[in-house]
Scaffold this motif. Structure first.
Motif, PDB file in Angstrom:
ATOM      1  N   GLY A 148       0.795  -1.223   0.000  1.00  0.00           N
ATOM      2  CA  GLY A 148       0.000   0.000   0.000  1.00  0.00           C
ATOM      3  C   GLY A 148       0.828   1.273   0.000  1.00  0.00           C
ATOM      4  N   ASN A 149       2.133   1.146   0.085  1.00  0.00           N
ATOM      5  CA  ASN A 149       2.978   2.336   0.169  1.00  0.00           C
ATOM      6  C   ASN A 149       2.961   3.130  -1.135  1.00  0.00           C
ATOM      7  N   SER A 150       3.223   4.417  -1.008  1.00  0.00           N
ATOM      8  CA  SER A 150       3.463   5.288  -2.156  1.00  0.00           C
ATOM      9  C   SER A 150       4.551   6.266  -1.753  1.00  0.00           C
ATOM     10  N   TRP A 151       5.161   6.914  -2.758  1.00  0.00           N
ATOM     11  CA  TRP A 151       6.199   7.898  -2.440  1.00  0.00           C
ATOM     12  C   TRP A 151       5.610   9.010  -1.588  1.00  0.00           C
ATOM     13  N   MET A 152       4.389   9.428  -1.886  1.00  0.00           N
ATOM     14  CA  MET A 152       3.757  10.497  -1.129  1.00  0.00           C
ATOM     15  C   MET A 152       3.431  10.070   0.297  1.00  0.00           C
ATOM     16  N   PHE A 153       2.976   8.838   0.499  1.00  0.00           N
ATOM     17  CA  PHE A 153       2.737   8.368   1.873  1.00  0.00           C
ATOM     18  C   PHE A 153       4.047   8.420   2.652  1.00  0.00           C
ATOM     19  N   GLU A 154       5.088   7.859   2.072  1.00  0.00           N
ATOM     20  CA  GLU A 154       6.370   7.771   2.780  1.00  0.00           C
ATOM     21  C   GLU A 154       6.928   9.155   3.088  1.00  0.00           C
ATOM     22  N   ASN A 155       6.812  10.075   2.130  1.00  0.00           N
ATOM     23  CA  ASN A 155       7.370  11.408   2.322  1.00  0.00           C
ATOM     24  C   ASN A 155       6.485  12.273   3.219  1.00  0.00           C
ATOM     25  N   ARG A 156       5.207  12.383   2.903  1.00  0.00           N
ATOM     26  CA  ARG A 156       4.350  13.342   3.598  1.00  0.00           C
ATOM     27  C   ARG A 156       3.921  12.861   4.987  1.00  0.00           C
ATOM     28  N   MET A 157       3.700  11.568   5.165  1.00  0.00           N
ATOM     29  CA  MET A 157       3.293  11.121   6.489  1.00  0.00           C
ATOM     30  C   MET A 157       4.453  11.176   7.478  1.00  0.00           C
ATOM     31  N   ALA A 158       5.687  11.250   6.978  1.00  0.00           N
ATOM     32  CA  ALA A 158       6.825  11.519   7.870  1.00  0.00           C
ATOM     33  C   ALA A 158       6.689  12.912   8.481  1.00  0.00           C
ATOM     34  N   HIS A 159       6.141  13.863   7.726  1.00  0.00           N
ATOM     35  CA  HIS A 159       5.899  15.204   8.266  1.00  0.00           C
ATOM     36  C   HIS A 159       4.857  15.138   9.379  1.00  0.00           C
ATOM     37  N   VAL A 160       3.830  14.329   9.170  1.00  0.00           N
ATOM     38  CA  VAL A 160       2.779  14.184  10.177  1.00  0.00           C
ATOM     39  C   VAL A 160       3.355  13.571  11.449  1.00  0.00           C
ATOM     40  N   LEU A 161       4.163  12.531  11.307  1.00  0.00           N
ATOM     41  CA  LEU A 161       4.775  11.899  12.488  1.00  0.00           C
ATOM     42  C   LEU A 161       5.624  12.883  13.266  1.00  0.00           C
ATOM     43  N   ALA A 162       6.308  13.765  12.549  1.00  0.00           N
ATOM     44  CA  ALA A 162       7.165  14.761  13.204  1.00  0.00           C
ATOM     45  C   ALA A 162       6.369  15.954  13.718  1.00  0.00           C
ATOM     46  N   GLY A 163       5.086  16.020  13.367  1.00  0.00           N
ATOM     47  CA  GLY A 163       4.284  17.171  13.747  1.00  0.00           C
ATOM     48  C   GLY A 163       4.818  18.462  13.151  1.00  0.00           C
ATOM     49  N   ASP A 164       5.444  18.353  12.000  1.00  0.00           N
ATOM     50  CA  ASP A 164       6.104  19.494  11.363  1.00  0.00           C
ATOM     51  C   ASP A 164       5.401  19.817  10.048  1.00  0.00           C
ATOM     52  N   TYR A 165       4.671  20.920  10.037  1.00  0.00           N
ATOM     53  CA  TYR A 165       3.919  21.319   8.856  1.00  0.00           C
ATOM     54  C   TYR A 165       4.536  22.556   8.198  1.00  0.00           C
ATOM     55  N   THR A 166       5.851  22.692   8.385  1.00  0.00           N
ATOM     56  CA  THR A 166       6.576  23.743   7.675  1.00  0.00           C
ATOM     57  C   THR A 166       6.389  23.524   6.174  1.00  0.00           C
ATOM     58  N   PRO A 167       5.934  24.533   5.442  1.00  0.00           N
ATOM     59  CA  PRO A 167       5.550  24.284   4.043  1.00  0.00           C
ATOM     60  C   PRO A 167       6.734  24.081   3.115  1.00  0.00           C
ATOM     61  N   LEU A 168       6.871  22.868   2.607  1.00  0.00           N
ATOM     62  CA  LEU A 168       7.754  22.590   1.481  1.00  0.00           C
ATOM     63  C   LEU A 168       6.929  22.702   0.199  1.00  0.00           C
ATOM     64  N   SER A 169       5.728  22.171   0.240  1.00  0.00           N
ATOM     65  CA  SER A 169       4.712  22.414  -0.786  1.00  0.00           C
ATOM     66  C   SER A 169       3.417  22.627  -0.024  1.00  0.00           C
ATOM     67  N   ALA A 170       2.827  23.795  -0.149  1.00  0.00           N
ATOM     68  CA  ALA A 170       1.715  24.180   0.716  1.00  0.00           C
ATOM     69  C   ALA A 170       0.382  23.604   0.260  1.00  0.00           C
ATOM     70  N   VAL A 171      -0.573  23.557   1.189  1.00  0.00           N
ATOM     71  CA  VAL A 171      -1.937  23.130   0.885  1.00  0.00           C
ATOM     72  C   VAL A 171      -2.486  23.883  -0.321  1.00  0.00           C
ATOM     73  N   ASP A 172      -2.285  25.186  -0.361  1.00  0.00           N
ATOM     74  CA  ASP A 172      -2.857  25.978  -1.453  1.00  0.00           C
ATOM     75  C   ASP A 172      -2.230  25.682  -2.816  1.00  0.00           C
ATOM     76  N   ILE A 173      -1.043  25.083  -2.828  1.00  0.00           N
ATOM     77  CA  ILE A 173      -0.470  24.656  -4.111  1.00  0.00           C
ATOM     78  C   ILE A 173      -1.378  23.614  -4.752  1.00  0.00           C
ATOM     79  N   PHE A 174      -1.900  22.695  -3.929  1.00  0.00           N
ATOM     80  CA  PHE A 174      -2.770  21.664  -4.505  1.00  0.00           C
ATOM     81  C   PHE A 174      -4.187  22.151  -4.720  1.00  0.00           C
ATOM     82  N   VAL A 175      -4.613  23.183  -3.997  1.00  0.00           N
ATOM     83  CA  VAL A 175      -5.871  23.828  -4.374  1.00  0.00           C
ATOM     84  C   VAL A 175      -5.748  24.350  -5.797  1.00  0.00           C
ATOM     85  N   LYS A 176      -4.629  25.006  -6.090  1.00  0.00           N
ATOM     86  CA  LYS A 176      -4.386  25.545  -7.433  1.00  0.00           C
ATOM     87  C   LYS A 176      -4.199  24.432  -8.462  1.00  0.00           C
TER      88      LYS A 176
END
Length: 310
Positions: free
Chosen positions: A220-248
């Motif tokens: 079930g893994n994906s590159w995005m799961f592995e990369n982005r959920m590491a941010h969640v585990l660290a509790g670090d939401y410093t924007p490397l690619s922001a939420v609004d980038i994907f809104v756009k």
């Protein structure tokens, strides 16, 4: 197909020193280019040029110094400003110069930009990028490009030197941007699905770090799961690619599909998730913050950062 250029320029301009732009600029500087840079933020160009290169106050100044400009700004609106705004690059570029556009944009806008620049005697490369800030800085990112042969002949070496993989997808603008928004469809859906899976696991009482360990070693893994959920585990939401980038970006995906009445149910749902996260106050947080839309879960707290050691 992926090819490499046989000719090499010795100077280049770069406009936009954000996370990706700064990495590309550093890569080109290491490659030996006489690099001319500018950025809308006061002091950003000077800070970069302190280690090599020349800082300029605006795009027109950059355009007067080189025959190839790489633009790494957020969207089509900012690209319009770079080219045609006050002190814009287009009026200052010499005939035959090349403008390389690296933003994620509407493919039809990119097609029209090629024609607008051609009317001024300028060449254009539709060249969206992917891979993130780290790969941009290491010269290992991917470029999805399309352009007229004469544009590749003059500036293909710059593309080759700033990226690990350069795909030449057509002999006119548009194909590069089309492939990029399809990539963004997958990236956005994968991040949204990763957040949904992690949120469900937390809701069901599974330890977040254990879930991450298992999934990243399972089908079930994906590159995005592995990369982005590491941010969640660290509790670090410093924007490397922001939420609004994907809104756009997912908005561009849906606009493109809507024009040909093509259904995109997963992209539509992911877009709504990022829209919800944005309106909830997480617009400028890392795109992994889309997980914050799920109710009734306690996310991992921010981890204390280790002090730098001598």
């Amino acid at each position: 197909m992926e090819t490499r250029s046989n000719t090499r320029s010795t100077s280049a301009g770069l406009i936009g020193l954000g996370a990706m732009g700064a990495g590309i600029a550093a890569t080109l500087r290491r490659a030996g280019y006489d690099l001319h840079v500018c950025d809308a933020r006061p002091g950003a160009a000077e800070a970069f040029a302190a280690e090599g290169g020349t800082a300029h106050a605006n795009p027109a100044e950059v355009a007067r110094q080189c025959d190839c400009i790489v633009s790494v700004v957020v969207n089509a609106q900012q690209t319009e400003e770079v080219l045609f705004g006050p002190n814009g690059a287009a009026a200052a570029m010499k005939p035959g110069s090349v403008f390389i556009m690296c933003s994620t944009v509407d493919p039809n806008w990119s097609i029209s930009l090629e024609q607008r620049l051609a009317e001024r005697g300028l060449l254009y490369i539709d060249a969206p990028i992917s891979g993130g800030a780290a790969k941009a800085a290491s010269g290992q990112m991917t470029v999805m490009s399309s352009a007229r042969p004469e544009a590749y002949a003059k500036a293909g070496s710059v593309l080759d030197d700033m990226a690990g993989k350069v795909y030449r997808l057509g002999d006119k603008a548009g194909a590069g941007s089309k492939v990029k928004i399809i990539n963004q469809l997958l990236a956005g859906v994968h991040i949204a699905a990763a957040a949904e899976a992690m949120a469900l696991g937390i809701r069901e009482g599974v330890a977040a770090d254990a879930l991450y360990e298992v999934i990243t070693h399972s089908a079930g893994n994906s590159w995005m799961f592995e990369n982005r959920m590491a941010h969640v585990l660290a509790g670090d939401y410093t924007p490397l690619s922001a939420v609004d980038i994907f809104v756009k970006d997912l908005g561009l995906v849906l606009d493109t599909a809507r024009a040909s009445k093509f259904p995109l149910p997963l992209a539509s749902t992911a877009h709504q998730m990022f829209m919800q996260a944005s309106t909830a106050g997480f617009a400028r947080e890392d795109d992994s913050a889309v997980i914050k839309i799920f109710p009734g879960i306690e996310l991992p707290p921010a981890k204390a950062k280790k002090e730098d050691t001598p």
